[in-house]
Design a protein around this motif. Structure first.
Motif, short mmCIF file in Angstrom:
data_model
loop_
_atom_site.label_atom_id
_atom_site.label_comp_id
_atom_site.label_asym_id
_atom_site.label_seq_id
_atom_site.Cartn_x
_atom_site.Cartn_y
_atom_site.Cartn_z
N LEU A 194 0.87 -1.20 -0.18
CA LEU A 194 -0.07 0.06 0.17
C LEU A 194 1.47 0.98 0.37
O LEU A 194 0.71 1.81 -0.69
N ARG A 195 2.16 1.25 0.62
CA ARG A 195 3.41 2.22 0.29
C ARG A 195 3.39 2.38 -0.41
O ARG A 195 3.63 3.88 -1.17
N ASP A 196 3.85 1.56 -1.43
CA ASP A 196 4.20 1.51 -2.64
C ASP A 196 3.02 1.84 -3.31
O ASP A 196 3.96 3.32 -4.35
N LEU A 197 2.13 1.68 -3.66
CA LEU A 197 1.17 2.27 -4.38
C LEU A 197 0.82 3.92 -3.85
O LEU A 197 0.54 4.22 -5.29
N VAL A 198 0.97 4.27 -3.07
CA VAL A 198 0.71 5.55 -2.56
C VAL A 198 1.30 6.52 -2.95
O VAL A 198 1.39 7.59 -3.56
N MET A 199 3.43 6.50 -2.63
CA MET A 199 4.43 7.11 -3.29
C MET A 199 4.08 6.86 -4.73
O MET A 199 4.63 7.85 -5.03
N GLU A 200 4.00 6.45 -5.45
CA GLU A 200 3.90 6.27 -6.88
C GLU A 200 2.85 6.67 -7.98
O GLU A 200 2.95 8.40 -8.32
N GLY A 201 1.75 7.16 -6.75
CA GLY A 201 0.91 7.72 -6.87
C GLY A 201 -0.06 8.13 -8.22
O GLY A 201 -0.05 6.82 -9.20
N PRO A 247 -4.33 10.42 -10.42
CA PRO A 247 -3.88 11.70 -10.33
C PRO A 247 -5.28 11.38 -10.22
O PRO A 247 -6.32 11.97 -9.59
N ASP A 248 -6.33 10.30 -9.88
CA ASP A 248 -7.36 9.86 -9.96
C ASP A 248 -7.43 9.24 -8.01
O ASP A 248 -8.66 8.46 -7.33
N GLY A 249 -6.12 9.04 -7.73
CA GLY A 249 -6.35 8.12 -5.96
C GLY A 249 -6.57 8.61 -5.21
O GLY A 249 -6.47 10.22 -5.53
N VAL A 250 -7.04 8.47 -4.47
CA VAL A 250 -7.79 8.70 -3.37
C VAL A 250 -7.82 7.62 -1.71
O VAL A 250 -8.14 6.36 -2.14
N LEU A 251 -6.55 8.47 -1.20
CA LEU A 251 -6.72 6.31 -0.12
C LEU A 251 -7.61 6.97 1.19
O LEU A 251 -7.68 8.95 2.16
N THR A 252 -8.87 6.62 2.01
CA THR A 252 -9.18 6.56 3.04
C THR A 252 -8.98 5.19 4.10
O THR A 252 -9.08 4.20 4.06
N VAL A 253 -8.83 5.83 4.77
CA VAL A 253 -8.74 4.95 6.51
C VAL A 253 -9.79 5.78 6.95
O VAL A 253 -10.14 6.57 8.09
N ASP A 254 -10.57 4.16 7.66
CA ASP A 254 -11.97 4.34 8.55
C ASP A 254 -12.05 2.81 8.88
O ASP A 254 -12.35 2.13 8.25
N GLU A 255 -11.68 2.83 10.14
CA GLU A 255 -11.68 1.64 11.45
C GLU A 255 -13.55 1.44 11.38
O GLU A 255 -13.80 0.35 12.26
N THR A 256 -14.21 1.73 11.00
CA THR A 256 -15.32 2.14 12.14
C THR A 256 -16.85 1.32 10.76
O THR A 256 -17.32 0.45 11.35
N GLY A 257 -16.22 1.47 9.86
CA GLY A 257 -17.00 1.09 8.29
C GLY A 257 -18.00 1.77 7.96
O GLY A 257 -19.28 1.07 7.26
N PHE A 258 -18.80 2.94 9.27
CA PHE A 258 -19.78 3.64 8.57
C PHE A 258 -19.21 4.97 7.92
O PHE A 258 -18.16 5.97 8.10
#
Length: 61
Positions: A39-46, A48-59
């Motif tokens: 995931l880190r490698d994917l994010v570092m590559e970047g 143009p349409d990428g979005v990283l969202t982290v949500d532990e609750t699932g709501f």
């Protein structure tokens, strides 16, 4: 997708039943460090349409 569960995820992937998705989530062996590194490698590559969202609750927030 408004709500994610095994049925809706399976349908979104083109499956008629959630069995394969449930089996993946229930019994797959995950290497947390390898997933983090990928995931880190994917994010570092970047992307143009990428979005990283982290949500532990699932709501929705």
């Amino acid at each position: 997708m408004e709500r994610e569960n095994c049925w809706s995820l399976a349908e979104h992937c083109g499956h008629r039943r959630p069995d394969a998705m449930q089996r993946l989530l229930r019994s797959a062996c995950w290497d947390a460090d390898a997933v983090r590194d990928d995931l880190r490698d994917l994010v570092m590559e970047g992307h143009p349409d990428g979005v990283l969202t982290v949500d532990e609750t699932g709501f929705l927030k």
